[in-house]
Design an enzyme around this catalytic site. Sequence first.
Site, PDB file in Angstrom:
ATOM      1  N   LYS A 171       0.837  -1.210   0.000  1.00 28.11           N
ATOM      2  CA  LYS A 171       0.000   0.000   0.000  1.00 28.11           C
ATOM      3  C   LYS A 171       0.866   1.252   0.000  1.00 28.11           C
ATOM      4  O   LYS A 171       1.911   1.290   0.644  1.00 28.11           O
ATOM      5  CB  LYS A 171      -0.916  -0.029   1.224  1.00 28.11           C
ATOM      6  CG  LYS A 171      -1.992   1.049   1.258  1.00 28.11           C
ATOM      7  CD  LYS A 171      -2.883   0.826   2.473  1.00 28.11           C
ATOM      8  CE  LYS A 171      -3.914   1.913   2.656  1.00 28.11           C
ATOM      9  NZ  LYS A 171      -4.766   1.678   3.838  1.00 28.11           N
ATOM     10  N   SER A 225      -9.478   1.756   3.475  1.00 32.73           N
ATOM     11  CA  SER A 225      -8.608   2.521   2.617  1.00 32.73           C
ATOM     12  C   SER A 225      -7.583   1.672   1.834  1.00 32.73           C
ATOM     13  O   SER A 225      -6.873   2.215   0.977  1.00 32.73           O
ATOM     14  CB  SER A 225      -7.835   3.563   3.440  1.00 32.73           C
ATOM     15  OG  SER A 225      -7.006   2.958   4.407  1.00 32.73           O
ATOM     16  N   SER A 239      -9.742  -0.736   7.540  1.00 34.66           N
ATOM     17  CA  SER A 239      -9.216  -0.445   6.207  1.00 34.66           C
ATOM     18  C   SER A 239      -8.558  -1.618   5.500  1.00 34.66           C
ATOM     19  O   SER A 239      -8.265  -1.527   4.309  1.00 34.66           O
ATOM     20  CB  SER A 239      -8.219   0.717   6.281  1.00 34.66           C
ATOM     21  OG  SER A 239      -8.892   1.924   6.524  1.00 34.66           O
TER      22      SER A 239
END
Length: 461
Positions: free
Chosen positions: A81, A156, A180
């Site tokens: 990420k 997220s 997330s």
Amino acid sequence: MTENLADLTATDLLAHYRDGSLSPVEVTEAVLARVESLEPKLCALYALDPTAAREAARESEHRWLRNDPAGPLDGVPITIKENIATRGTPVPQGTAATELIPATEDAPAAARLRAAGAVIFSKTTMPEYGMLSSGVSTFHHLSRNPWDTTRTPGGSSAGAAAAAAAGYGPIHIGTDIGGSIRLPAGWCGVVGLKPTHGRVAVGNPYPGRAIGPLARTAADAALALTIMTGPDRRDPTSLPHISDTFTEPGPIEGTRIGLLLDAGLGLPVAPEVTAAVSAAAALLEKAGAIVEPIAPIITREMLDGLDRFWRVRSAYDINALPEERRAKVLPEILRWVSTATDLTAFDVFHGHNQMAAMATAVNAAFASYDFLISPVAPITAFPAELAYPTDDPLKPFEHIAFTVPYNMSTHPAATVNCGWSSDGLPIGLQIAAPRFEDMATLRLATTIDSLQRDHRDWPTG
């Protein structure tokens, strides 16, 4: 071998590398071909670097030919990420308001994965400041769900979940402060783990923040977790290495499981979600587990307090930006933080205290159970263009009542697919366990997956 190499698990790839039947170069090329095919529709990746990936794969191939792998992930393609720093790559945090300054070093998790030989071929996208459960961002293109590109992959860890479902290699690393990892994993039909807080060192620690894996199998998630664990000087909350390992699950007869079907607040749980989680619970009960309904764990006061504290924290960060950069922040985020000045110091202190209140409530819920299971989210994946499932910046957390308590309590929580909506969208089940029992959540995820009858082909076309 007829199966596309991009769809092989990490454990399968490593077995093939060991016996010489596959090369990391072949696998990396298959993954890059999958990316080339699907990425224009999914927009899951950031800072894709095919040249570096091919070079790393060739180096890995040479090591395997010498029977001298660098570590337990040598040659396995992975993504990380974008808010987990990797040296030489800027960390925009999903927003055009961030200055694009290349990171000077790998964050702890990235460093351990690289040292283990992983082929880090790309970063993955995230929404604005990581404060949305969608892929909406002023920096990245809009990320979409591989099962239905009109829907969000969640957030997220938006790109990570989409990449896992689409077969951009077997392992993807995300972050989680309120759901997330688990929310997008549930909406994309993959396994996601938010580990015990501190088990994976975070380069920028914050209460509730955790780094964990997303993968198509619990075994791959466990492999990634094992490599990332251990202390790091950059994270004073990081824990000593924990030596538990992932093993195939055994009988669950007598295992006590609390079943939470109603969070007691937030969005109502869709009937299809309730039905899928209830059916999985019934399968566990048939297999010998003791499954009992439990009452809601957290209260409206707890969730609203956390919302107030987080919006003041975010307002502080955004207000510190120069005006020209502040103007680039997503309007929905600016609307959310605009109310921060209406709060008193007492409101903010009370909101901060709700983190401890949630932790106390979760600890009490575990008094009689080995696991707690629930929906991951009350709904299936919502339209991709929406920043929030409520489409209301002032009601941003109505969908996280099942996930956020375990961030605040630091307990591990994993997700596994447990069914499908009438329009073919995945439905996720969440498994929480006592602190440090991370591998136990993944073993139970494997059990639940093995009990399911409706396994569908991955969306790789």
